[in-house]
Design a protein around this motif. Sequence first.
Motif, mmCIF file in Angstrom:
data_model
loop_
_atom_site.group_PDB
_atom_site.id
_atom_site.type_symbol
_atom_site.label_atom_id
_atom_site.label_comp_id
_atom_site.label_asym_id
_atom_site.label_seq_id
_atom_site.Cartn_x
_atom_site.Cartn_y
_atom_site.Cartn_z
ATOM 1 N N ALA A 376 -98.629 -70.709 66.725
ATOM 2 C CA ALA A 376 -97.990 -72.026 66.839
ATOM 3 C C ALA A 376 -97.411 -72.475 65.502
ATOM 4 O O ALA A 376 -96.327 -73.058 65.453
ATOM 5 C CB ALA A 376 -98.990 -73.055 67.372
ATOM 6 N N GLU A 377 -98.122 -72.205 64.402
ATOM 7 C CA GLU A 377 -97.603 -72.611 63.093
ATOM 8 C C GLU A 377 -96.329 -71.854 62.726
ATOM 9 O O GLU A 377 -95.432 -72.408 62.084
ATOM 10 C CB GLU A 377 -98.664 -72.442 62.002
ATOM 11 C CG GLU A 377 -99.287 -71.070 61.899
ATOM 12 C CD GLU A 377 -100.593 -70.941 62.669
ATOM 13 O OE1 GLU A 377 -101.515 -70.269 62.154
ATOM 14 O OE2 GLU A 377 -100.685 -71.513 63.780
ATOM 15 N N THR A 378 -96.246 -70.590 63.166
ATOM 16 C CA THR A 378 -95.019 -69.817 62.935
ATOM 17 C C THR A 378 -93.856 -70.427 63.710
ATOM 18 O O THR A 378 -92.743 -70.572 63.188
ATOM 19 C CB THR A 378 -95.227 -68.350 63.357
ATOM 20 O OG1 THR A 378 -96.306 -67.792 62.601
ATOM 21 C CG2 THR A 378 -93.962 -67.535 63.124
ATOM 22 N N LEU A 379 -94.115 -70.786 64.963
ATOM 23 C CA LEU A 379 -93.070 -71.384 65.789
ATOM 24 C C LEU A 379 -92.649 -72.750 65.254
ATOM 25 O O LEU A 379 -91.450 -73.081 65.240
ATOM 26 C CB LEU A 379 -93.543 -71.502 67.232
ATOM 27 C CG LEU A 379 -93.819 -70.175 67.955
ATOM 28 C CD1 LEU A 379 -94.415 -70.432 69.329
ATOM 29 C CD2 LEU A 379 -92.538 -69.340 68.073
ATOM 30 N N ASN A 380 -93.610 -73.546 64.805
ATOM 31 C CA ASN A 380 -93.264 -74.853 64.230
ATOM 32 C C ASN A 380 -92.404 -74.695 62.979
ATOM 33 O O ASN A 380 -91.443 -75.446 62.774
ATOM 34 C CB ASN A 380 -94.547 -75.630 63.896
ATOM 35 C CG ASN A 380 -95.147 -76.315 65.114
ATOM 36 O OD1 ASN A 380 -94.431 -76.927 65.904
ATOM 37 N ND2 ASN A 380 -96.454 -76.208 65.276
ATOM 38 N N ASP A 381 -92.736 -73.713 62.153
ATOM 39 C CA ASP A 381 -91.933 -73.438 60.958
ATOM 40 C C ASP A 381 -90.525 -73.009 61.362
ATOM 41 O O ASP A 381 -89.519 -73.478 60.797
ATOM 42 C CB ASP A 381 -92.616 -72.347 60.129
ATOM 43 C CG ASP A 381 -91.971 -72.137 58.765
ATOM 44 O OD1 ASP A 381 -90.992 -72.842 58.428
ATOM 45 O OD2 ASP A 381 -92.444 -71.246 58.022
ATOM 46 N N ALA A 382 -90.435 -72.132 62.379
ATOM 47 C CA ALA A 382 -89.129 -71.671 62.843
ATOM 48 C C ALA A 382 -88.302 -72.822 63.395
ATOM 49 O O ALA A 382 -87.084 -72.908 63.130
ATOM 50 C CB ALA A 382 -89.314 -70.595 63.918
ATOM 51 N N VAL A 383 -88.932 -73.720 64.140
ATOM 52 C CA VAL A 383 -88.226 -74.862 64.703
ATOM 53 C C VAL A 383 -87.655 -75.736 63.588
ATOM 54 O O VAL A 383 -86.502 -76.194 63.647
ATOM 55 C CB VAL A 383 -89.164 -75.679 65.626
ATOM 56 C CG1 VAL A 383 -88.581 -77.055 65.910
ATOM 57 C CG2 VAL A 383 -89.397 -74.924 66.927
ATOM 58 N N THR A 384 -88.458 -75.982 62.564
ATOM 59 C CA THR A 384 -87.977 -76.770 61.422
ATOM 60 C C THR A 384 -86.767 -76.112 60.771
ATOM 61 O O THR A 384 -85.772 -76.776 60.438
ATOM 62 C CB THR A 384 -89.109 -76.927 60.368
ATOM 63 O OG1 THR A 384 -90.201 -77.619 60.974
ATOM 64 C CG2 THR A 384 -88.630 -77.703 59.168
ATOM 65 N N ARG A 385 -86.823 -74.807 60.625
ATOM 66 C CA ARG A 385 -85.712 -74.092 60.001
ATOM 67 C C ARG A 385 -84.463 -74.094 60.888
ATOM 68 O O ARG A 385 -83.344 -74.238 60.404
ATOM 69 C CB ARG A 385 -86.115 -72.647 59.706
ATOM 70 C CG ARG A 385 -87.256 -72.506 58.718
ATOM 71 C CD ARG A 385 -87.556 -71.049 58.452
ATOM 72 N NE ARG A 385 -88.721 -70.866 57.586
ATOM 73 C CZ ARG A 385 -88.961 -69.759 56.887
ATOM 74 N NH1 ARG A 385 -88.130 -68.735 56.968
ATOM 75 N NH2 ARG A 385 -90.029 -69.674 56.124
ATOM 76 N N LEU A 386 -84.684 -73.938 62.212
ATOM 77 C CA LEU A 386 -83.544 -73.857 63.120
ATOM 78 C C LEU A 386 -82.747 -75.170 63.196
ATOM 79 O O LEU A 386 -81.564 -75.162 63.556
ATOM 80 C CB LEU A 386 -84.017 -73.467 64.523
ATOM 81 C CG LEU A 386 -84.413 -71.980 64.682
ATOM 82 C CD1 LEU A 386 -85.233 -71.769 65.932
ATOM 83 C CD2 LEU A 386 -83.154 -71.107 64.707
ATOM 84 N N LYS A 387 -83.386 -76.260 62.849
ATOM 85 C CA LYS A 387 -82.669 -77.545 62.855
ATOM 86 C C LYS A 387 -81.564 -77.593 61.809
ATOM 87 O O LYS A 387 -80.658 -78.437 61.877
ATOM 88 C CB LYS A 387 -83.656 -78.688 62.662
ATOM 89 C CG LYS A 387 -84.564 -78.910 63.872
ATOM 90 C CD LYS A 387 -85.610 -79.972 63.610
ATOM 91 C CE LYS A 387 -86.531 -80.111 64.806
ATOM 92 N NZ LYS A 387 -87.634 -81.083 64.578
ATOM 93 N N ARG A 388 -81.599 -76.661 60.840
ATOM 94 C CA ARG A 388 -80.525 -76.591 59.860
ATOM 95 C C ARG A 388 -79.240 -76.022 60.459
ATOM 96 O O ARG A 388 -78.166 -76.204 59.895
ATOM 97 C CB ARG A 388 -80.937 -75.675 58.698
ATOM 98 C CG ARG A 388 -82.222 -76.072 57.989
ATOM 99 C CD ARG A 388 -82.577 -75.018 56.939
ATOM 100 N NE ARG A 388 -83.970 -75.103 56.529
ATOM 101 C CZ ARG A 388 -84.617 -74.130 55.896
ATOM 102 N NH1 ARG A 388 -83.974 -73.011 55.605
ATOM 103 N NH2 ARG A 388 -85.872 -74.266 55.559
ATOM 104 N N VAL A 389 -79.360 -75.299 61.568
ATOM 105 C CA VAL A 389 -78.179 -74.634 62.145
ATOM 106 C C VAL A 389 -77.147 -75.638 62.597
ATOM 107 O O VAL A 389 -75.950 -75.491 62.337
ATOM 108 C CB VAL A 389 -78.608 -73.736 63.333
ATOM 109 C CG1 VAL A 389 -77.389 -73.168 64.034
ATOM 110 C CG2 VAL A 389 -79.496 -72.611 62.837
ATOM 111 N N GLU A 390 -77.600 -76.685 63.282
ATOM 112 C CA GLU A 390 -76.661 -77.682 63.799
ATOM 113 C C GLU A 390 -75.911 -78.337 62.649
ATOM 114 O O GLU A 390 -74.697 -78.554 62.728
ATOM 115 C CB GLU A 390 -77.409 -78.737 64.609
ATOM 116 C CG GLU A 390 -76.479 -79.672 65.363
ATOM 117 C CD GLU A 390 -77.246 -80.655 66.223
ATOM 118 O OE1 GLU A 390 -76.674 -81.129 67.216
ATOM 119 O OE2 GLU A 390 -78.417 -80.938 65.920
ATOM 120 N N GLY A 391 -76.640 -78.610 61.577
ATOM 121 C CA GLY A 391 -75.964 -79.206 60.433
ATOM 122 C C GLY A 391 -74.992 -78.277 59.756
ATOM 123 O O GLY A 391 -73.960 -78.693 59.275
#
Length: 391
Positions: A376-391
């Motif tokens: 879950a911590e890996t996925l949460n980290d990935a989600v945080t990083r993926l939010k940069r894509v839209e920007g």
Amino acid sequence: MTSKRPLLNRRLAEFGTTIFAEMSALAVRTGAINLGQGFPDTDGPETVSEAAVRAIRDGRGNQYPPGPGIPELREAVSSHQRRFYGLAFDPDTEVLVTAGATEALAATLLALVEPGDEVIALEPYYDSYAAGIALAGGVRVPVTLRPRDGVFRLDLDELRDAVTPRTRLLLLNSPHNPTGMVLSPDELTAIAELAVERDLIVVTDEVYEHLVFDGAHLPLISLPGMRDRTVSISSAGKSFSFTGWKVGWVTASAPLVSAVRSAKQFLTYVSAGPFQYAVAEALHLPDSYFAAFREDLRAKRDLLSAGLTEAGFEVFTPQGTYFITTDITALGERDGVAFCRALPERCGVVAVPNSVFYDDRDAGRSHVRFAFCKRAETLNDAVTRLKRVEG
């Protein structure tokens, strides 16, 4: 060398390095989170690990195990099929242990397909399907799964139209990698009726059988008319989170198993001796293990789905498996391959482009697959990083 002939067998000429190897190497090189290849980042139950250690220490499986698999594992596979699906298989004649589901698929195709035979596969398909059909000299006939109402579905009319007098075999994968689709009972019934009507052999890849989040897994071999024309394939890797052990199996009628064994004996012959004893124990784990395993992956699916949606991806919610397919069009992107190659530098995450699983690359050009079989911590980290894509 003076010969002008290419070194690589022409049947394999279209297949280069797998996309999984390319993307995993990219993850290592960039230090990105690898949501591309479908392997967990935690091991399976400690009791199963200890069973493997105990087998090694006791000298069980350290030398060549029996060609069909150790009796304990064949008995356990037979018991598993009876326990979960009410299916009876003779462990001596109707169960065959293989080096993972990949070898089971390759041996089945090599055994049952003659050069020129047509093999229908649901597209997008796991890449080893195409290679296995090619090695057998078969002709690949894709039937494309398409998104409808937020999930991928099979067009039964298109499947029926794909069958010709040259069709030998139908290769099914449900739960389906990479789309996460699970064939419904009505769809499976229609497929069974078609197979009987047109006298087709059906090979079913069921490695994600215990990871169905919506509905339930129904083995095609259990339906009327399918017992003697279906080769059912599964493995321990996805059900117990020991993907490196490569322990799989075939269950089918005795004549079909005999045919597959004839090809399998010239591939690995045998493998994974001590691990076979451990998997035999794993298959006897209580129902609570399978339920908890499924619910844990369901929560991780939902976590990553929500994060991808928030990051601007169109998400096709999977009904099963380890994977989420997304569409990147809403992000202003069109080319999944280029997107995935750039993603590690953009936000530190690795994914896989679905187009490599299609004959018609345009059908999946904007689709990208993410694996959620991680902590879950890996996925949460990935989600945080993926939010940069839209920007």
